[in-house]
Design a protein around this motif. Structure first.
Motif, PDB file in Angstrom:
ATOM      1  N   PRO A 153       0.839  -1.209   0.000  1.00 34.94           N
ATOM      2  CA  PRO A 153       0.000   0.000   0.000  1.00 34.94           C
ATOM      3  C   PRO A 153       0.869   1.252   0.000  1.00 34.94           C
ATOM      4  O   PRO A 153       1.879   1.322   0.719  1.00 34.94           O
ATOM      5  N   ARG A 154       0.473   2.223  -0.804  1.00 26.79           N
ATOM      6  CA  ARG A 154       1.288   3.412  -1.019  1.00 26.79           C
ATOM      7  C   ARG A 154       0.688   4.603  -0.272  1.00 26.79           C
ATOM      8  O   ARG A 154      -0.390   5.098  -0.646  1.00 26.79           O
ATOM      9  N   PRO A 155       1.350   5.084   0.812  1.00 28.27           N
ATOM     10  CA  PRO A 155       0.818   6.257   1.514  1.00 28.27           C
ATOM     11  C   PRO A 155       0.706   7.446   0.556  1.00 28.27           C
ATOM     12  O   PRO A 155       1.683   7.808  -0.114  1.00 28.27           O
ATOM     13  N   THR A 156      -0.480   8.017   0.480  1.00 28.90           N
ATOM     14  CA  THR A 156      -0.756   9.090  -0.471  1.00 28.90           C
ATOM     15  C   THR A 156      -1.392  10.257   0.263  1.00 28.90           C
ATOM     16  O   THR A 156      -2.463  10.118   0.859  1.00 28.90           O
ATOM     17  N   THR A 157      -0.732  11.405   0.235  1.00 24.83           N
ATOM     18  CA  THR A 157      -1.230  12.599   0.898  1.00 24.83           C
ATOM     19  C   THR A 157      -1.997  13.453  -0.101  1.00 24.83           C
ATOM     20  O   THR A 157      -1.506  13.738  -1.191  1.00 24.83           O
ATOM     21  N   VAL A 158      -3.204  13.828   0.281  1.00 25.10           N
ATOM     22  CA  VAL A 158      -4.028  14.683  -0.585  1.00 25.10           C
ATOM     23  C   VAL A 158      -4.519  15.874   0.228  1.00 25.10           C
ATOM     24  O   VAL A 158      -4.556  15.848   1.458  1.00 25.10           O
ATOM     25  N   GLY A 159      -4.916  16.916  -0.484  1.00 26.89           N
ATOM     26  CA  GLY A 159      -5.467  18.094   0.160  1.00 26.89           C
ATOM     27  C   GLY A 159      -6.898  17.851   0.609  1.00 26.89           C
ATOM     28  O   GLY A 159      -7.442  16.750   0.504  1.00 26.89           O
ATOM     29  N   ALA A 160      -7.522  18.912   1.101  1.00 28.02           N
ATOM     30  CA  ALA A 160      -8.885  18.814   1.611  1.00 28.02           C
ATOM     31  C   ALA A 160      -9.672  20.043   1.209  1.00 28.02           C
ATOM     32  O   ALA A 160      -9.112  21.066   0.792  1.00 28.02           O
ATOM     33  N   ALA A 161     -10.992  19.932   1.359  1.00 25.41           N
ATOM     34  CA  ALA A 161     -11.857  21.068   1.067  1.00 25.41           C
ATOM     35  C   ALA A 161     -11.595  22.223   2.024  1.00 25.41           C
ATOM     36  O   ALA A 161     -11.897  23.374   1.715  1.00 25.41           O
ATOM     37  N   VAL A 162     -11.044  21.910   3.203  1.00 26.52           N
ATOM     38  CA  VAL A 162     -10.674  22.925   4.187  1.00 26.52           C
ATOM     39  C   VAL A 162      -9.212  23.310   3.972  1.00 26.52           C
ATOM     40  O   VAL A 162      -8.338  22.442   3.885  1.00 26.52           O
ATOM     41  N   GLU A 163      -8.945  24.597   3.886  1.00 22.34           N
ATOM     42  CA  GLU A 163      -7.588  25.074   3.625  1.00 22.34           C
ATOM     43  C   GLU A 163      -6.628  24.616   4.714  1.00 22.34           C
ATOM     44  O   GLU A 163      -6.972  24.581   5.908  1.00 22.34           O
ATOM     45  N   ASP A 164      -5.421  24.228   4.299  1.00 22.35           N
ATOM     46  CA  ASP A 164      -4.330  23.824   5.190  1.00 22.35           C
ATOM     47  C   ASP A 164      -4.566  22.482   5.885  1.00 22.35           C
ATOM     48  O   ASP A 164      -3.839  22.132   6.815  1.00 22.35           O
ATOM     49  N   LEU A 165      -5.559  21.729   5.440  1.00 25.17           N
ATOM     50  CA  LEU A 165      -5.800  20.398   5.991  1.00 25.17           C
ATOM     51  C   LEU A 165      -5.363  19.355   4.973  1.00 25.17           C
ATOM     52  O   LEU A 165      -5.513  19.563   3.763  1.00 25.17           O
ATOM     53  N   GLN A 166      -4.818  18.248   5.455  1.00 28.17           N
ATOM     54  CA  GLN A 166      -4.399  17.163   4.577  1.00 28.17           C
ATOM     55  C   GLN A 166      -4.957  15.834   5.074  1.00 28.17           C
ATOM     56  O   GLN A 166      -5.169  15.646   6.273  1.00 28.17           O
ATOM     57  N   HIS A 167      -5.206  14.930   4.129  1.00 30.46           N
ATOM     58  CA  HIS A 167      -5.603  13.566   4.447  1.00 30.46           C
ATOM     59  C   HIS A 167      -4.539  12.624   3.898  1.00 30.46           C
ATOM     60  O   HIS A 167      -3.954  12.883   2.837  1.00 30.46           O
ATOM     61  N   VAL A 168      -4.320  11.513   4.588  1.00 30.75           N
ATOM     62  CA  VAL A 168      -3.378  10.492   4.121  1.00 30.75           C
ATOM     63  C   VAL A 168      -4.122   9.170   3.985  1.00 30.75           C
ATOM     64  O   VAL A 168      -4.765   8.706   4.929  1.00 30.75           O
ATOM     65  N   TYR A 169      -4.057   8.586   2.795  1.00 33.95           N
ATOM     66  CA  TYR A 169      -4.672   7.286   2.528  1.00 33.95           C
ATOM     67  C   TYR A 169      -3.592   6.307   2.100  1.00 33.95           C
ATOM     68  O   TYR A 169      -2.628   6.682   1.408  1.00 33.95           O
TER      69      TYR A 169
END
Length: 275
Positions: A153-169
């Motif tokens: 599984p490849r950790p993938t960081t993406v942005g969010a609808a809220v500024e300055d927030l990130q999600h990692v999947y």
């Protein structure tokens, strides 16, 4: 390749899509669904009150705590709560719903931050909801692709609808497919249920007829030979398409399709979409 639906099955195909559409809209407009959210509150160690929720809230290394004043009460896991209540450490993308009268107070963690998000059935966004515009279902947008798992599984960081927030999947793999003879690929994230997949994407309709930031496609587990069906007629809006009080993830850069996917849900009326 595209999955061709015989004319004799077109009626059943359309009815199945309508069932999916109704379920999506009912979930969205549930009395405690995302249209009922009235505020998004980010917790820290400083105790604070919010006008649409009882108690004083804060968080720290041991998790979220609410301190209820005399006469205030929440119901958590079916049990009445008074005074101080410790929710503990909430896992990422996890949450607890505390009942307050006819409202639900969502206590959750998003992007590494603890939040309190009250949901009231009489929220104006919910009571005024009249449904989401969509493209008419069309079998040409049902595509058979191939799932290609990553070695790990490849950790993938993406942005969010809220500024300055990130999600990692942890992306388990990617899906290759063709649209109108054009080879394309999408990185997949874990979906609902064992083996299910979720694809976040944008395309050439994004910001024109479909919501600009993202759409989502939920997929059944791939078959034993790796084949997977992508039905773009079921490309759905995430909650951020309707409200600024959502923390939805954005697609990874490689999931920006260079084609116009004229299928699925369109820009909501709440964002100025066509009636």
């Amino acid at each position: 390749m595209t999955t061709h639906v015989p004319a004799t099955d077109l009626h059943a195909f359309t009815e199945s899509w309508q069932d999916w559409y109704r379920a999506h809209e009912e979930n969205l407009a549930d009395p405690h669904g995302f249209l009922a959210v009235t505020s998004l509150n980010w917790l820290d160690e400083q105790p604070r009150r919010f006008p649409d929720a009882p108690g004083t809230w804060h968080t720290g290394p041991e998790g979220v705590t609410v301190t209820l004043d005399e006469g205030e009460e929440l119901t958590v896991a079916g049990e009445p709560v008074r005074g101080a209540h410790h929710f503990g450490v909430i896992p990422e993308r996890g949450g607890v719903e505390a009942v307050w009268g006819d409202a639900v107070i969502e206590v959750a963690k998003r992007g590494g931050h603890d939040i309190v998000r009250p949901r009231h059935p009489d929220a104006p966004l919910r009571t005024a909801f009249a449904g989401t515009p969509s493209y008419a279902p069309d079998p040409r947008w049902v595509v058979t692709g191939r799932y290609e798992p990553f070695p790990e599984p490849r950790p993938t960081t993406v942005g969010a609808a809220v500024e300055d927030l990130q999600h990692v999947y942890d992306a388990p793999g990617r899906i290759t497919f063709e649209l109108d003879g054009r080879p394309l690929a999408l990185t997949a994230f874990p979906g609902k249920g064992p083996g299910g997949l979720m694809v976040l994407f944008t395309d050439e309709t994004s910001g024109r007829t479909t919501y600009a930031a993202n759409r989502v496609l939920s997929l059944a587990p791939p078959a034993a030979d790796g084949t997977v069906v992508l039905d773009f007629n079921r490309a759905a809006n995430l909650p951020c398409a309707y409200t600024d009080l959502a923390t939805c993830p954005l697609p990874p850069a490689e999931n920006r399709l260079p084609v116009a996917v004229e299928a699925g849900l369109r820009i909501p009326r709440e964002r100025g979409g066509a009636v």
